[in-house]
Design a protein around this motif. Structure first.
Motif, PDB file in Angstrom:
ATOM      1  N   GLY A  81       0.815  -1.205   0.000  1.00 25.88           N
ATOM      2  CA  GLY A  81       0.000   0.000   0.000  1.00 25.88           C
ATOM      3  C   GLY A  81       0.849   1.257   0.000  1.00 25.88           C
ATOM      4  O   GLY A  81       2.079   1.215  -0.190  1.00 25.88           O
ATOM      5  N   GLU A  82       0.195   2.385   0.199  1.00 21.02           N
ATOM      6  CA  GLU A  82       0.871   3.679   0.209  1.00 21.02           C
ATOM      7  C   GLU A  82       0.094   4.638   1.094  1.00 21.02           C
ATOM      8  O   GLU A  82      -1.145   4.650   1.080  1.00 21.02           O
ATOM      9  CB  GLU A  82       0.969   4.236  -1.209  1.00 21.02           C
ATOM     10  N   ARG A  96       5.993   4.278   1.538  1.00 26.20           N
ATOM     11  CA  ARG A  96       5.878   3.184   0.577  1.00 26.20           C
ATOM     12  C   ARG A  96       6.580   1.947   1.132  1.00 26.20           C
ATOM     13  O   ARG A  96       7.453   2.059   1.996  1.00 26.20           O
ATOM     14  CB  ARG A  96       6.497   3.594  -0.759  1.00 26.20           C
ATOM     15  N   PRO A  97       6.226   0.761   0.654  1.00 28.44           N
ATOM     16  CA  PRO A  97       6.846  -0.468   1.160  1.00 28.44           C
ATOM     17  C   PRO A  97       8.368  -0.431   1.063  1.00 28.44           C
ATOM     18  O   PRO A  97       8.942  -0.003   0.054  1.00 28.44           O
ATOM     19  CB  PRO A  97       6.252  -1.551   0.260  1.00 28.44           C
ATOM     20  N   GLY A 118      -4.826   4.889  -4.887  1.00 27.76           N
ATOM     21  CA  GLY A 118      -4.357   3.714  -5.610  1.00 27.76           C
ATOM     22  C   GLY A 118      -4.084   2.510  -4.740  1.00 27.76           C
ATOM     23  O   GLY A 118      -3.764   1.428  -5.255  1.00 27.76           O
ATOM     24  N   THR A 119      -4.211   2.660  -3.420  1.00 26.40           N
ATOM     25  CA  THR A 119      -3.928   1.546  -2.507  1.00 26.40           C
ATOM     26  C   THR A 119      -5.101   0.582  -2.468  1.00 26.40           C
ATOM     27  O   THR A 119      -6.235   0.973  -2.188  1.00 26.40           O
ATOM     28  CB  THR A 119      -3.650   2.075  -1.089  1.00 26.40           C
ATOM     29  N   THR A 120      -4.818  -0.683  -2.735  1.00 32.91           N
ATOM     30  CA  THR A 120      -5.861  -1.710  -2.656  1.00 32.91           C
ATOM     31  C   THR A 120      -5.743  -2.533  -1.375  1.00 32.91           C
ATOM     32  O   THR A 120      -6.751  -2.921  -0.792  1.00 32.91           O
ATOM     33  CB  THR A 120      -5.791  -2.653  -3.869  1.00 32.91           C
ATOM     34  N   VAL A 121      -4.498  -2.818  -0.939  1.00 34.21           N
ATOM     35  CA  VAL A 121      -4.257  -3.568   0.293  1.00 34.21           C
ATOM     36  C   VAL A 121      -3.276  -2.778   1.145  1.00 34.21           C
ATOM     37  O   VAL A 121      -2.174  -2.456   0.697  1.00 34.21           O
ATOM     38  CB  VAL A 121      -3.697  -4.978   0.008  1.00 34.21           C
ATOM     39  N   LEU A 122      -3.692  -2.475   2.381  1.00 36.10           N
ATOM     40  CA  LEU A 122      -2.858  -1.709   3.306  1.00 36.10           C
ATOM     41  C   LEU A 122      -2.332  -2.641   4.388  1.00 36.10           C
ATOM     42  O   LEU A 122      -3.097  -3.374   5.020  1.00 36.10           O
ATOM     43  CB  LEU A 122      -3.679  -0.586   3.934  1.00 36.10           C
ATOM     44  N   ALA A 146      15.403   4.582   2.148  1.00 37.93           N
ATOM     45  CA  ALA A 146      15.030   3.312   1.521  1.00 37.93           C
ATOM     46  C   ALA A 146      16.221   2.362   1.625  1.00 37.93           C
ATOM     47  O   ALA A 146      17.148   2.423   0.809  1.00 37.93           O
ATOM     48  CB  ALA A 146      14.641   3.517   0.064  1.00 37.93           C
ATOM     49  N   PRO A 147      16.245   1.481   2.642  1.00 34.95           N
ATOM     50  CA  PRO A 147      17.403   0.595   2.813  1.00 34.95           C
ATOM     51  C   PRO A 147      17.516  -0.426   1.686  1.00 34.95           C
ATOM     52  O   PRO A 147      16.513  -0.919   1.166  1.00 34.95           O
ATOM     53  CB  PRO A 147      17.132  -0.090   4.157  1.00 34.95           C
TER      54      PRO A 147
END
Length: 310
Positions: A81-82, A96-97, A118-122, A146-147
């Protein structure tokens, strides 16, 4: 395992989660493992919410109106998700992931969190860090990192705070901390070298996981006291397991936690609530379509300090 939730052979304490509504009238449900009566802190980590995977079409997603923080840092980490982030520092950013957003509240900050269209699954975690006495009034700040994923003996690591397996995050904190996502391959055991000065917590998102041979179910958090030089994580399932590893030296200060505030006394909490309701100290979040969250009523009895459980 005895009645206290401690595996007496391995010395691992198992902390369960409770369901908590997050936000205002359009609240989504999260699973909270910190704080709880059995344990207030793991290092300076003082709060852990774990949510999803939630289908936004069914749950409505995340929509948290402007709300304040003081005396802490927030850590946002997503699996899917976002989330759109706005704060009174003027930051407009996205969670973001695989990317950490860290916000320093210090003396006072306010922000919003809204899942994007635009997020379908959080799916992810929201974590808090208590600021030590010398820095708890630090200026507002926002950091993003962002590692790079790192492969280690059957696991993939993303180190978002501190150092693990030779990988160090550049994100600044006010006490030594460890924060990492650990993805364990199916039917695999991985042993990670850790700082023996740290206490550690392993939050399981998915998979049949053992921490030093103690079983942990999804949404449970396993606690390991200082003194270990390694932690052994085992995935007994036929699919990859996802965990979050937290750690830090024991935080010896006592804190008062209430709503979104961390302080050192009941009077400080009263003042923080007053400042929020009067619109001072925490600044203004621009760009959110809606009213700020009102603070709940304070308890009728003074709030008590809580510290490390030994």
């Amino acid at each position: 395992m005895d009645h206290t939730g401690i595996d007496t052979e391995a010395g691992i304490e198992v902390l369960g989660a409770r369901d908590v509504p997050l936000g205002g009238p359009r609240a989504m449900t999260v699973r909270r493992t910190l704080p709880q009566r059995a344990r207030t802190l793991i290092g300076a980590w003082c709060f852990a919410d774990h949510y999803g995977p939630d289908r936004v079409a069914d749950s409505g997603g995340m929509d948290v109106a402007p709300h304040p923080h003081t005396g802490l840092q927030t850590v946002s980490w997503l699996f899917s998700g976002e989330i759109e982030h706005r704060d009174s520092l003027g930051t407009h950013a996205f969670v973001r992931p695989g990317e950490i957003n860290l916000m320093t509240g210090g003396h006072g900050i306010s922000h919003t969190e809204v899942s994007t269209p635009g997020t379908t699954v959080l799916h992810g975690v929201q974590l808090w860090v208590a600021l030590p006495e010398g820095h708890r009034h630090a200026p507002r700040e926002f950091q993003h990192h962002a590692p790079t994923p790192l492969r280690v003996d059957g696991a993939e690591l993303r180190v978002f705070l501190g150092t693990l397996a030779g990988n160090t995050s550049p994100v600044r904190t006010f006490t030594p901390l460890l924060g990492a996502e650990v993805l364990i391959d199916a039917n695999t055991t991985v042993t990670l070298g850790v700082d023996p000065r740290y206490e550690h917590g392993l939050l399981v998102d998915a998979g049949d996981v053992r921490l030093d041979n103690t079983p942990l179910r999804p949404a449970e958090l396993g606690y390991a006291a200082p003194g270990r030089t390694t932690l052994t994580l085992t995935n007994d399932s036929d699919r990859p397991a996802r965990t979050i590893l937290l750690g830090g030296p024991p935080f010896e200060e006592e804190i008062v936690m209430w709503w979104n505030f961390i302080a050192r006394s009941n009077d400080e909490i009263i003042q923080a609530r007053k400042d929020w309701m009067e619109g001072t100290r925490f600044g203004e979040v621009k760009g959110y379509d809606g009213d700020p969250l009102p603070a709940p009523e304070l308890p009728t009895v003074p709030l008590k300090k809580r510290g490390r459980v030994r």
